[in-house]
Design a protein around this motif. Structure first.
Motif, PDB file in Angstrom:
ATOM      1  N   VAL A 304      57.568  38.035  34.579  1.00  0.00           N
ATOM      2  CA  VAL A 304      58.435  36.772  35.029  1.00  0.00           C
ATOM      3  C   VAL A 304      57.212  35.669  35.151  1.00  0.00           C
ATOM      4  O   VAL A 304      57.685  34.519  34.467  1.00  0.00           O
ATOM      5  CB  VAL A 304      58.934  37.011  36.263  1.00  0.00           C
ATOM      6  N   TYR A 305      56.092  35.905  35.607  1.00  0.00           N
ATOM      7  CA  TYR A 305      55.315  34.878  35.798  1.00  0.00           C
ATOM      8  C   TYR A 305      54.798  34.478  34.361  1.00  0.00           C
ATOM      9  O   TYR A 305      54.577  33.162  34.004  1.00  0.00           O
ATOM     10  CB  TYR A 305      54.019  35.314  36.470  1.00  0.00           C
ATOM     11  N   GLU A 306      54.310  35.410  33.306  1.00  0.00           N
ATOM     12  CA  GLU A 306      53.845  35.003  32.089  1.00  0.00           C
ATOM     13  C   GLU A 306      54.878  34.421  31.166  1.00  0.00           C
ATOM     14  O   GLU A 306      54.104  33.379  30.351  1.00  0.00           O
ATOM     15  CB  GLU A 306      53.384  36.306  31.386  1.00  0.00           C
ATOM     16  N   GLU A 307      56.088  34.705  31.381  1.00  0.00           N
ATOM     17  CA  GLU A 307      57.054  34.136  30.433  1.00  0.00           C
ATOM     18  C   GLU A 307      57.076  32.644  30.981  1.00  0.00           C
ATOM     19  O   GLU A 307      57.507  31.566  30.056  1.00  0.00           O
ATOM     20  CB  GLU A 307      58.491  34.602  30.566  1.00  0.00           C
ATOM     21  N   ALA A 308      56.832  32.204  32.179  1.00  0.00           N
ATOM     22  CA  ALA A 308      56.794  30.726  32.701  1.00  0.00           C
ATOM     23  C   ALA A 308      55.433  30.019  32.501  1.00  0.00           C
ATOM     24  O   ALA A 308      55.325  29.035  32.903  1.00  0.00           O
ATOM     25  CB  ALA A 308      57.138  30.737  34.085  1.00  0.00           C
ATOM     26  N   GLY A 309      54.529  30.695  31.641  1.00  0.00           N
ATOM     27  CA  GLY A 309      53.081  30.211  31.541  1.00  0.00           C
ATOM     28  C   GLY A 309      52.217  30.071  32.636  1.00  0.00           C
ATOM     29  O   GLY A 309      51.183  29.732  32.424  1.00  0.00           O
ATOM     30  N   GLU A 310      52.526  31.398  33.574  1.00  0.00           N
ATOM     31  CA  GLU A 310      51.506  31.242  34.468  1.00  0.00           C
ATOM     32  C   GLU A 310      50.621  32.322  34.408  1.00  0.00           C
ATOM     33  O   GLU A 310      50.826  33.712  33.830  1.00  0.00           O
ATOM     34  CB  GLU A 310      52.222  31.608  35.977  1.00  0.00           C
ATOM     35  N   PRO A 311      49.342  32.235  34.617  1.00  0.00           N
ATOM     36  CA  PRO A 311      48.252  33.365  34.264  1.00  0.00           C
ATOM     37  C   PRO A 311      48.402  34.477  35.310  1.00  0.00           C
ATOM     38  O   PRO A 311      48.833  34.251  36.334  1.00  0.00           O
ATOM     39  CB  PRO A 311      47.019  32.845  34.502  1.00  0.00           C
ATOM     40  N   THR A 312      48.199  35.545  34.720  1.00  0.00           N
ATOM     41  CA  THR A 312      48.114  36.796  35.674  1.00  0.00           C
ATOM     42  C   THR A 312      47.048  37.548  35.194  1.00  0.00           C
ATOM     43  O   THR A 312      46.382  37.470  34.103  1.00  0.00           O
ATOM     44  CB  THR A 312      49.349  37.673  35.510  1.00  0.00           C
ATOM     45  N   PHE A 313      46.360  38.521  36.146  1.00  0.00           N
ATOM     46  CA  PHE A 313      45.382  39.317  35.878  1.00  0.00           C
ATOM     47  C   PHE A 313      45.566  40.317  34.794  1.00  0.00           C
ATOM     48  O   PHE A 313      44.843  40.753  33.937  1.00  0.00           O
ATOM     49  CB  PHE A 313      44.881  40.436  37.018  1.00  0.00           C
ATOM     50  N   ARG A 314      46.898  40.601  34.337  1.00  0.00           N
ATOM     51  CA  ARG A 314      47.285  41.501  33.274  1.00  0.00           C
ATOM     52  C   ARG A 314      46.831  40.559  31.823  1.00  0.00           C
ATOM     53  O   ARG A 314      46.561  41.415  30.946  1.00  0.00           O
ATOM     54  CB  ARG A 314      48.669  41.686  33.430  1.00  0.00           C
ATOM     55  N   THR A 315      46.957  39.518  31.893  1.00  0.00           N
ATOM     56  CA  THR A 315      46.988  38.788  30.471  1.00  0.00           C
ATOM     57  C   THR A 315      45.498  38.018  30.438  1.00  0.00           C
ATOM     58  O   THR A 315      44.691  38.045  29.537  1.00  0.00           O
ATOM     59  CB  THR A 315      47.780  37.552  30.497  1.00  0.00           C
ATOM     60  N   ASP A 316      44.918  37.921  31.799  1.00  0.00           N
ATOM     61  CA  ASP A 316      43.555  37.184  31.891  1.00  0.00           C
ATOM     62  C   ASP A 316      42.781  37.704  33.220  1.00  0.00           C
ATOM     63  O   ASP A 316      42.884  37.183  34.458  1.00  0.00           O
ATOM     64  CB  ASP A 316      43.690  35.668  31.943  1.00  0.00           C
ATOM     65  N   PRO A 317      42.137  38.743  33.003  1.00  0.00           N
ATOM     66  CA  PRO A 317      41.475  39.494  33.983  1.00  0.00           C
ATOM     67  C   PRO A 317      40.429  38.593  34.784  1.00  0.00           C
ATOM     68  O   PRO A 317      39.928  38.817  35.997  1.00  0.00           O
ATOM     69  CB  PRO A 317      40.753  40.678  33.463  1.00  0.00           C
ATOM     70  N   GLU A 318      40.008  37.546  34.300  1.00  0.00           N
ATOM     71  CA  GLU A 318      39.002  36.531  34.847  1.00  0.00           C
ATOM     72  C   GLU A 318      39.880  35.256  35.577  1.00  0.00           C
ATOM     73  O   GLU A 318      38.903  34.473  36.173  1.00  0.00           O
ATOM     74  CB  GLU A 318      37.979  36.294  33.730  1.00  0.00           C
ATOM     75  N   THR A 319      40.905  35.137  35.719  1.00  0.00           N
ATOM     76  CA  THR A 319      41.596  34.024  36.069  1.00  0.00           C
ATOM     77  C   THR A 319      41.362  34.103  37.688  1.00  0.00           C
ATOM     78  O   THR A 319      41.510  35.036  38.418  1.00  0.00           O
ATOM     79  CB  THR A 319      43.053  34.106  35.611  1.00  0.00           C
TER      80      THR A 319
END
Length: 394
Positions: A304-319
């Motif tokens: 849900v977050y990723e589709e809205a363009g929000e970063p997550t640890f899943r897509t960017d572990p260093e965010t």
């Protein structure tokens, strides 16, 4: 305690018994013994029976409270006050008296006790998998009822917190109330602080038979740190995260719930985050069922977050902003226990009680988190949380 499940999980251990040397603060000890001993004591599980060894001071209470097959005191082994070596001799005699020559101990068991038993000819292996923790993860109906009762107290505390926040005035441009700056929330003419709301929460919990060491009431930039307890005055137009995780004084079981409130007009970004987090919560809850994994539930929230363009640890572990924690965790005698709703999270089983708590964080915006408490059932899940989800405090 679920003894059949315990027997099944311990069956492949190459030891005659399972030994714990800890106080009630160790959830494994409390689960196995059923005794609220404030000082460390021994509990041995062997041949399907629980044996407890306590000091004379605790003997009377242990015989009345412990869910054990036998309760013995130090004096039964010729010891009450003495040196460390004499105490270790007693421990070894207690273990052997139950026909046990080898034991397994949890990974956090005292090294001193393990070494002392080895020196006295008792084999000691470390249960690196912490099997008792796995057993505790699946709750009995009685345990679920205890968590449900703690959650009712939690909801009363959340109601008290929300009413305090909702009833606050807002300091205006010409405010002359102590050090209150414009926009600060006021209660009875004084700045409403995180500490004051936390006090209201704690008092309410005590009246409902629960307590907690700390809680989270964090507003503004403080809310952007998921574990910032919060301090100082709260302000209008900012998100205020209230995360309460009380423990029942009677049963020792925990509950957990988070709501995010705002007094005034939140920014457009905060409004979007709140709506998005509500959708992430719904998606994660929809994924909770037997056989699904904790990773599946976490992925549902992340998507849900990723589709809205929000970063997550899943897509960017260093965010350092966005969705920067797991989706949830098990709860029981510990406020954080198995299973994990995260990458690598294990399969869910009926009886697992878990939190589901997506959130978004950025110091430039603030923080939003919403958390419900659910139990996995045979055909899905039951939400144990009965508290409205709303941004505007009422």
């Amino acid at each position: 305690m679920n003894r059949p499940r315990l027997d099944d999980r311990l069956a492949d251990l190459e030891a005659d018994g399972y030994l714990i040397d800890a106080s009630q603060e160790d959830a494994n000890q409390l689960y196995l013994s059923g005794f609220t001993g404030p000082d460390p004591f021994l509990t041995l599980y062997a041949d399907g029976e629980v044996h407890v060894l306590v000091s004379g001071l605790e003997y009377g209470r242990a015989t009345a409270e412990a869910t054990a097959d036998t309760v013995e005191r130090h004096a039964d082994y010729g010891y009450e006050y003495g040196g460390r070596e004499a105490r270790n001799d007693m421990y070894a005699e207690f273990v052997r008296d139950k026909g046990v020559d080898s034991v397994s101990m949890p990974p956090r068991g005292p090294v001193g006790t393990a070494d002392a038993l080895r020196d006295r000819g008792i084999d000691v292996a470390v249960d690196t998998d912490d099997r008792l923790r796995e057993v505790r993860a699946v709750k009995t109906d009685e345990e679920i009822d205890a968590i449900r009762e703690a959650q009712r107290a939690n909801e009363a505390a959340m109601r008290a917190a929300e009413e305090l926040i909702a009833g606050a005035d807002v300091a205006g441009e010409d405010a002359e109330v102590g050090d209150a700056e414009p926009g600060v929330l006021l209660h009875e003419g004084e700045p409403l602080t995180s500490e004051r709301v936390a006090e209201e929460i704690e008092v309410t919990l005590l009246r409902h038979g629960c307590a907690l060491d700390e809680t989270i009431v964090a507003g503004g930039a403080q809310a952007a740190d998921p574990h910032d307890r919060g301090s100082g005055p709260l302000r209008a137009n900012e998100a205020i995260i209230v995360d309460i995780f009380p423990r029942s004084k009677a049963t020792k079981y925990n509950a957990d719930m988070t709501r995010t409130f705002c007094v005034g007009e939140p920014s457009e970004a905060l409004r979007e985050w709140y709506e998005l987090t509500g959708r992430a919560l719904d998606a994660a809850l929809d994924a909770v069922e037997p056989g699904a994994t904790g990773e599946d539930v976490h992925a549902a929230a992340c998507e849900v977050y990723e589709e809205a363009g929000e970063p997550t640890f899943r897509t960017d572990p260093e965010t350092e902003t966005g969705f920067i924690h797991s989706t949830g965790h098990g709860i029981g005698l510990d406020v954080h226990e198995s299973p994990r709703l995260a990458n690598g999270g294990e399969a869910l089983e009926p009886g697992h009680v878990i939190t589901v708590e997506p959130g978004l964080y950025d110091p430039e915006v603030g923080g939003v988190r919403i958390e419900d408490l659910v139990v996995v059932t045979e055909d899905g899940h039951e939400n144990l949380t009965d508290y409205p989800i709303r941004f505007a405090a009422e």
